[in-house]
Design an enzyme around this catalytic site. Structure first.
Site, PDB file in Angstrom:
ATOM      1  N   ASP A 470       0.154   0.035   1.665  1.00  0.00           N
ATOM      2  CA  ASP A 470      -0.848  -1.172   1.222  1.00  0.00           C
ATOM      3  C   ASP A 470      -2.419  -0.704   0.661  1.00  0.00           C
ATOM      4  OD1 ASP A 470      -1.441  -4.015   0.893  1.00  0.00           O
ATOM      5  OD2 ASP A 470      -0.693  -4.257   2.944  1.00  0.00           O
ATOM      6  N   ASP A 534       1.850 -12.236  -0.850  1.00  0.00           N
ATOM      7  CA  ASP A 534       1.714 -12.655   0.618  1.00  0.00           C
ATOM      8  C   ASP A 534       1.612 -13.581   1.018  1.00  0.00           C
ATOM      9  OD1 ASP A 534       0.600  -9.881   1.634  1.00  0.00           O
ATOM     10  OD2 ASP A 534      -0.914 -10.375   1.769  1.00  0.00           O
TER      11      ASP A 534
END
Length: 734
Positions: A470, A534
């Site tokens: 990430d 997301d």
């Protein structure tokens, strides 16, 4: 460790097979995979691209250059200034320059002329140009993929003189933009709404997108599509262009007063970020270009095949793309070994093949404000380490994955307290707070080594199969030792991932960046999957996936089933719709399975089984986006031999007419007959009956139709409620 100015790229000409011509080929024709590039490049002249696009069989560069002849326009220069590969300032062209460099403000009017050529068959070329007065050499590569005809280009700049050469801008190349293109599709968005399609009608002037986020970004994706006036998804002249780069970028299309248009893409550089000493070089990221006469989906299919054949790791590509279970929206930072073990049991029961432990397992990471950089298993949460969880995951037949955010550090961390100087920064400027994080300076060898050592230790101890990598914030001040460093930082990230993969050849890595903010062909040379967004809202996910599919195949686009009550949009969806919306992609789950009813878990298990049944078709077939009304999203995957197909059609809103429009399939063989069945859901969702589902017995034995009828006449879409997704399987018979 890292060459400051040399980027990694593919060399299109091998030493053993190339044909060198120091005198330069006067005319060069590159032809492969249905694409033609015609270049005029006599030694001592400015190189000129006469044509690039779909092949013109039998045509040669000489005639195309002649057909491109333009003349003096009254009121303009005495001769037509047609520019060059870079439109550098010394050409006098009024078009924006693709190369801007100088020596302490002088010698900026670079004029590059052909010095030599080297080519490798019909599809590869290295073209070297020089400006002896300015002391600059450029080496341009052109490579056509033999299968797809996708063009890969890039430029290397070398300093031939003793004084430093400062680069302000260097495009990968300046390409002519076909005058038939009257529409541009840009790709913008934001966090949780990535890959939104931005139509741009024909204009005068410039379309410019600059990204200085330090990653591909949510809002300035480095790519665009172009189409003629009547181009549709599956017919008409179209093209796609992309910069294969994960750092700062700039793209622009300029329509000039003389009727021409040009395209440039390249790395956006900070002031003095690239200063070349004598003998040093800078290499641009690759620009990828693709043309098709079969519409926007035709371009996407070529780009997908190009990635599969030239970019993806063959060790990973040969395996099935395993169905994920990710823990994030189930537990967030509230880690409990007992709870995670229960989730692992339930994930295996519904068909998960990989269990990914997300953020919160390390150091003092009990919230998003602490612990980043302290990459060791938290003794407070896991006093005996992760072995109990990892062993149980494997006993259940799943692989084990884990989350890292290596490039970031929390000021509230052991690492930052010990090494506050290990972050990127601009002298005299206060850092901008974002997510309680700062960006580590990976251009420093000690930072690079620390991260490798910590990640390697976790991967080695637990036999980690998969990393979710990430990067959760923009980097506004990418400075190191007072100078801009995003170019070197991006290459350092690539190098760190490459070193880990070399040490652990079976390790798969996902590129995540607060969703889809690092999704590009550059990072896919080092990673195996993109976390698309997301946002697991099943309705909005159709838009996100449709946009992303322009450049990326479904096999690498992570697409997850979220909770019934979406955590981002707060909308509520049935399991039937949530599950169906994730089948087309790299399928996964990100929800608390303990909160789902047994009935919904049974629905979920059926959807995962359906995905596995057709996984090879979804990930290996030709992908099509269908023309459909705005309230529908219709896509399909057709086997390359056209023996079968799978189509998804989701109704996302109320239709404006009494009944929906027909669904016209695409990509089929008109001479074949196909048995059509509805494979999802397993019950008739029509609001009234009988419907086409009843009449054609789609839930049982199905009905055979000709490919021509299915494509030209189409099938009536049943009247269903919004947030309903129907999946059809077509099998050729006879």
């Amino acid at each position: 460790m890292h060459d400051t100015h040399t980027s990694h790229g593919h060399s299109p000409v091998s030493d053993s097979d190339s044909v060198e011509n120091p005198e330069g080929f006067a005319f060069i024709t590159l032809r492969a995979g249905g694409t033609l590039v015609a270049i005029e490049a006599a030694k001592g002249t400015r190189p000129f691209i006469a044509y690039c696009g779909p092949d013109l069989p039998g045509s040669a560069a000489e005639e195309l250059a002649l057909l491109s002849t333009r003349q003096h326009a009254p009121g303009g220069a005495a001769q037509h200034l047609r520019g060059s590969l870079m439109n550098e300032l010394g050409t006098g062209s009024s078009a924006p320059s693709g190369f801007v460099g100088h020596r302490s403000g002088k010698m900026w009017a670079t004029d590059l002329r052909v010095a030599s050529s080297a080519r490798d068959g019909e599809c590869s070329l290295i073209l070297t140009c020089e400006d002896a007065h300015a002391g600059v050499r450029t080496v341009h590569k052109f490579e056509l993929d033999e299968v797809t005809g996708v063009l890969t280009t890039g430029t290397r700049v070398e300093n031939l003189q003793t004084s430093p050469l400062s680069l302000e801008w260097c495009a990968s190349l300046t390409l002519p933009f076909d005058d038939r293109f009257e529409r541009i599709l840009g790709f913008s968005g934001r966090w949780s709404s990535e890959f939104q399609i931005e139509p741009i009608d024909k204009f005068s002037g410039s379309y410019v997108r600059e990204n200085k986020a330090g990653r591909t970004s949510h809002d300035c994706f480095p790519g665009l599509f172009a189409g003629a006036a009547h181009t549709s998804e599956n017919s008409g002249f179209a093209a796609g262009f992309h910069l294969a780069w994960s750092g700062n970028s700039k793209l622009r299309v300029d329509r000039l007063p003389d009727g021409r248009a040009i395209l440039q893409m390249g790395e956006m550089l900070f002031p003095a970020e690239i200063d070349l000493a004598q003998g040093e070089a800078y290499t641009t990221p690759d620009m990828v270009a693709c043309w098709s006469k079969d519409g926007f989906s035709g371009v996407s299919q070529k780009l997908h095949r190009y990635l599969e054949g030239n970019v993806f790791d063959k060790r990973i590509e040969a395996r099935p793309r395993k169905v994920h279970y990710n823990t994030w929206e189930a537990v967030y930072f509230d880690h409990s070994e007992a709870r995670l073990l229960d989730l692992a049991e339930k994930a295996a029961e519904v068909g998960a093949e990989r269990f990914v432990l997300d953020d919160g397992w390390f150091g003092g990471r009990r919230n998003d404000q602490t612990g980043l950089g302290d990459w060791w298993v938290s003794p407070d949460v896991y006093p005996d380490g992760l072995h109990t969880l990892v062993n149980r995951v494997r006993e259940l037949g799943m692989e084990f994955g884990i989350w890292f955010e290596p490039e970031m550090v929390n000021p509230d961390s052991d690492l930052f307290r010990k090494h506050p100087d290990w972050v990127l920064h601009a002298d005299g400027v206060e850092p901008i707070e974002s997510r309680h994080q700062l960006t580590l300076d990976l251009t420093r060898q000690e930072v690079f080594d620390y991260l490798y050592e910590k990640i390697d230790a976790v991967v080695s101890e637990y036999g980690v199969d998969y990393i979710k990598w990430d990067m959760n914030r923009d980097t506004q001040y990418p400075g190191s030792n007072g100078r801009g460093a995003m170019h070197r930082q991006t290459h350092a990230v690539y190098a760190l991932i490459a070193k880990l993969r070399a040490a652990h050849p079976q390790l798969e890595i996902e590129s995540c960046s607060s969703g889809g903010a690092r999704a590009d062909y550059g990072v896919l040379r080092h990673t195996d999957r993109i976390w698309t967004s997301d946002n697991n809202d099943a309705r909005h996910r159709h838009q996100i996936m449709r946009g992303a599919s322009h450049f990326f195949p479904l096999s690498v686009l992570g697409n997850h089933i979220g909770p019934r009550h979406c955590h981002i949009t707060h909308r509520i969806f049935s399991m039937e719709f949530r599950a169906a919306s994730a089948i087309f992609g790299h399928m996964g789950m990100e929800l608390d399975l303990a909160e789902e009813t047994p009935e919904d878990r049974a629905v979920l298990a059926r959807a995962i089984a359906l995905h596995k049944t057709y996984r090879d078709l979804i990930h290996g077939g030709d992908f099509y986006r269908l023309e459909a009304a705005d309230y529908l999203n219709a896509v399909g995957c057709v086997a390359q031999d056209k023996s079968e197909a799978l189509f998804s059609c989701a109704q996302l809103d109320l239709q404006p007419t009494t009944l929906p429009a027909r669904l016209r399939f695409v990509g089929l063989d008109s001479a074949k007959r196909y048995r059509v069945k509805l494979v999802w859901p397993d019950r008739d969702k029509s609001v009234s009956s009988p419907s086409i589902i009843d009449a054609a017995d789609l839930l049982e034995s199905g009905t055979r139709f000709t490919g021509t009828a299915l494509m030209e006449h189409g099938m009536q879409f049943p009247l269903v409620m919004p947030d309903t997704c129907l999946i059809y399987h077509l099998q050729a018979e006879g």
